[in-house]
Design a protein around this motif. Structure first.
Motif, PDB file in Angstrom:
ATOM      1  N   ARG A   1       0.861  -1.187   0.000  1.00  0.00           N
ATOM      2  CA  ARG A   1       0.000   0.000   0.000  1.00  0.00           C
ATOM      3  C   ARG A   1       0.897   1.237   0.000  1.00  0.00           C
ATOM      4  N   PRO A   2       0.347   2.401  -0.413  1.00  0.00           N
ATOM      5  CA  PRO A   2       1.188   3.598  -0.469  1.00  0.00           C
ATOM      6  C   PRO A   2       1.809   3.918   0.887  1.00  0.00           C
ATOM      7  N   VAL A   3       3.037   4.342   0.856  1.00  0.00           N
ATOM      8  CA  VAL A   3       3.770   4.578   2.099  1.00  0.00           C
ATOM      9  C   VAL A   3       3.100   5.680   2.935  1.00  0.00           C
ATOM     10  N   ASP A   4       2.477   6.654   2.284  1.00  0.00           N
ATOM     11  CA  ASP A   4       1.792   7.730   3.031  1.00  0.00           C
ATOM     12  C   ASP A   4       0.629   7.186   3.862  1.00  0.00           C
TER      13      ASP A   4
ATOM     14  N   GLY B   1      13.017  -3.204  -1.265  1.00  0.00           N
ATOM     15  CA  GLY B   1      12.981  -3.704  -2.630  1.00  0.00           C
ATOM     16  C   GLY B   1      13.117  -2.504  -3.534  1.00  0.00           C
ATOM     17  N   ARG B   2      12.806  -2.673  -4.795  1.00  0.00           N
ATOM     18  CA  ARG B   2      12.828  -1.511  -5.665  1.00  0.00           C
ATOM     19  C   ARG B   2      11.464  -0.843  -5.597  1.00  0.00           C
ATOM     20  N   GLY B   3      11.438   0.350  -4.995  1.00  0.00           N
ATOM     21  CA  GLY B   3      10.184   1.075  -4.889  1.00  0.00           C
ATOM     22  C   GLY B   3       9.266   0.560  -3.796  1.00  0.00           C
TER      23      GLY B   3
ATOM     24  N   GLU C   1       0.636   0.367 -10.608  1.00  0.00           N
ATOM     25  CA  GLU C   1       1.408   1.245  -9.737  1.00  0.00           C
ATOM     26  C   GLU C   1       2.903   1.160 -10.006  1.00  0.00           C
ATOM     27  N   ASP C   2       3.348  -0.004 -10.447  1.00  0.00           N
ATOM     28  CA  ASP C   2       4.799  -0.182 -10.487  1.00  0.00           C
ATOM     29  C   ASP C   2       5.409   0.229 -11.821  1.00  0.00           C
TER      30      ASP C   2
ATOM     31  N   ASP D   1       5.178   5.840  -4.139  1.00  0.00           N
ATOM     32  CA  ASP D   1       4.596   6.336  -5.388  1.00  0.00           C
ATOM     33  C   ASP D   1       5.415   7.538  -5.829  1.00  0.00           C
ATOM     34  N   ASN D   2       6.335   7.249  -6.689  1.00  0.00           N
ATOM     35  CA  ASN D   2       7.374   8.203  -7.039  1.00  0.00           C
ATOM     36  C   ASN D   2       7.045   8.831  -8.392  1.00  0.00           C
TER      37      ASN D   2
END
Lengths: 403, 158
Positions: A92-95, A344-346, B78-79, A360-361
């Motif tokens: 889930r989104p980090v925020d 991990g990556r992202g 998302e990814d 979510d970059n």
């Protein structure tokens, strides 16, 4: 990547990492549900005919988008809980997951120097290096997420007569900062220096200058009244008050004080598994029970991360709690952060709760803090720009302890 | 008439290969399992027809790649941004990096590369599978290869 042949080979290698699952059972279950859904679809179609304009209907958790079979495929992906191991839970989104651990800060200091986060000092403070040019540290600063202000700890000193001078990896214990530098004498011989300064500020002190074989320093840590470092052969200790260094242990490498492992960083070690974790204060040794087929295992006191058949792997040091990490790619050589989080990556996976948080970059890069110990910091630009005005920062030191 | 036995036999015989294909297409385990199971379920429904007239494995593979591209469009996955560490510490440029770069490709471009370099299909066959023109296949492939190369150069220049 240089040739199409290499691409073909990489794709075949990736295929080898595919999971093994009981397809037949999954397919039977799907066909059973599809038959049932087709019966429902008749009723849904009738509703659409009446409503006229409606294209989306949510019905008992099944999303029908009017797109026919493809829509059903997506719906079943959402609907069907697989026998997921903890690490397979969707991120889930980090925020959302750790709102208290994410904040926005300027990407440059008062002088316009680019910040490079080092690590979290506490839940509300982050140690930063400010760089007037690429990888040249000009100052150490601390950013406070409560007051939203940065303060200068010190301007970085440099030693006259040394060329190729670079401030390398830094470490902090919450009271002081220590770092080592790279440099060369005019004749090209290596020189390494270890410096320290109180976090509260002041003049940095040069603790030791290392040359020859002693100059092969790899990592550094603060241990109470001492600074500790490891080179290719051993772990060394030196009083902050000054004096001679003494050897603490042979064949070990500091991870995060007081813990050390048996793997050196560097070429050729990426696939090797760490075999033990050693407490340099007490002498306690914990043997690592690697999962079958594990590669690149890196462990803190309790948790390890690595790769297994090219996918990510988490497990405990004692071999329990093995789970496939949902990110197919895990960076090699990464020790768990705070003996808890796996990057991990992202994504960041929390071994304490089994939750994955997703970054979510908006841009195309993200950075990891550059401390000697596994950094608590992950950061990325707030905009798509490669030179953003602000960073979005995740400080894992601000994530609450698991209940 | 009961066709269950030879359908099951097909799944047992070809399931692993199809999973590998799904994994290369999607880049993650969840989607790979999802794609294969959904495509096989459809094959099961169409089995009496497909088994006799067509190539069942081709049917499944075509369904999988189309599902993958369509599902992605709707889900806005998302990814899309697979973050590449800025830190120079992970300085091992190997398959893992290439996989990360593959993940950054739009699914249609990725699918074209998989069909061409993993499935070894000629471009006109890829065009058939994806339901696009051969020119589109070529331009998508060229763009994807370009991106991989550019991503590579950027990483190494850092």
């Amino acid at each position: 990547m240089t040739t199409e042949d290499e691409l073909a080979r990489a794709l075949r290698q990736l295929a080898e990492a595919a999971p093994e699952i009981d397809l037949l059972a999954g397919v039977r279950e799907r066909r059973r549900r599809r038959t049932r859904r087709r019966a429902q679809a008749v009723a849904v179609a009738a509703v659409i005919a009446v409503a006229g304009t409606s294209t989306t209907l949510t019905r008992g958790g099944v999303l029908a988008t009017g797109g026919g079979h493809d829509a059903a495929a997506t719906a079943s992906a959402v609907e069907e809980p697989r026998a997921a191991k903890p690490a397979d839970t969707p991120a889930r989104p980090v925020d959302e997951v750790w709102p208290q651990a994410v904040f926005t800060m300027p990407a440059r200091n008062a002088d316009g120097w680019k910040y490079r986060p080092i690590t979290g000092i506490s839940a509300t403070e982050v140690l930063l290096s400010a760089e007037p040019s690429f990888e040249k540290a000009g100052a150490l600063e601390v950013y406070d997420t409560v007051t939203r202000k940065a303060r200068v700890v010190t301007r970085m000193p440099s030693t006259p007569g040394l060329k190729e001078y670079i401030h390398q990896t830094a470490t902090t214990d919450g009271k002081s900062v220590a770092w080592f530098t790279y440099g060369e004498r005019q004749d090209g011989s290596m020189v390494r220096e270890i410096w320290t300064v109180p976090l509260s500020g002041g003049e940095p002190r040069l603790l030791v200058t290392l040359t020859g074989e002693r100059a092969r320093i790899a990592t550094i840590a603060l241990a109470g009244e001492h600074v500790v470092w490891s080179d290719e052969r051993a772990v060394w200790r030196l009083p902050l008050a000054g004096g001679e260094e003494t050897k603490l242990a042979d064949g070990l490498h500091v991870i995060a004080w007081p813990w050390a492992g048996d793997l050196a960083e560097g070429p050729g070690t990426a696939d090797a598994n760490q075999t033990r974790v050693v407490n340099l204060e007490t002498g306690e040794i914990r043997r690592i029970a690697a999962a079958p087929g594990a590669e690149g295992l890196r462990c803190g006191v309790t948790w390890c991360s690595g790769r297994q058949r090219h996918a990510g792997l988490v497990q405990r040091v004692d071999g329990s709690g093995q789970a496939a990490f949902r990110e197919a790619m895990t960076p090699p050589d990464a020790y768990p952060v705070l003996d808890r989080f796996v990057r991990g990556r992202g994504e960041v996976y929390d071994t304490a709760t089994g939750v994955s948080a997703r970054v979510d970059n908006p841009g195309t890069w993200s950075g990891v803090g550059v401390s000697a110990e596994p950094s608590t910091i992950l950061y990325w630009g707030t905009t798509r720009s490669g030179k953003p005005h602000e960073y979005r920062v995740l400080n894992l030191a601000a994530v609450p302890a698991a209940q | 008439m009961d066709h269950t036995a030879d359908f099951d036999e097909f799944v047992r015989a070809r399931g692993d290969a199809l999973l590998r294909y799904g994994y290369v297409l999607s880049g993650n385990m969840e989607d790979a399992a999802d794609l294969v199971q959904e495509a096989l379920a459809r094959l099961g429904d169409a089995w009496p027809r497909v088994r006799r007239k067509d190539d069942p494995e081709g049917y499944v593979r075509t369904t999988m790649v189309r599902l993958h591209i369509n599902a992605w469009r709707r889900r806005h996955r998302e990814d899309l941004v697979a973050a590449v560490p800025e830190n120079g510490r992970f300085d091992r440029y190997d398959d893992a990096d290439l996989w990360a770069e593959l993940r950054q490709l739009p699914p249609r471009q990725r699918a074209v590369l998989v069909l061409r370099y993993y499935e070894d299909l000629p471009d006109d066959r890829i065009a058939e599978v994806l339901g696009v023109s051969r020119g589109t296949v070529r331009s998508q492939a060229a763009r994807a290869l370009d991106k991989l190369r550019i991503a590579r150069v950027l990483q190494e220049a850092r």
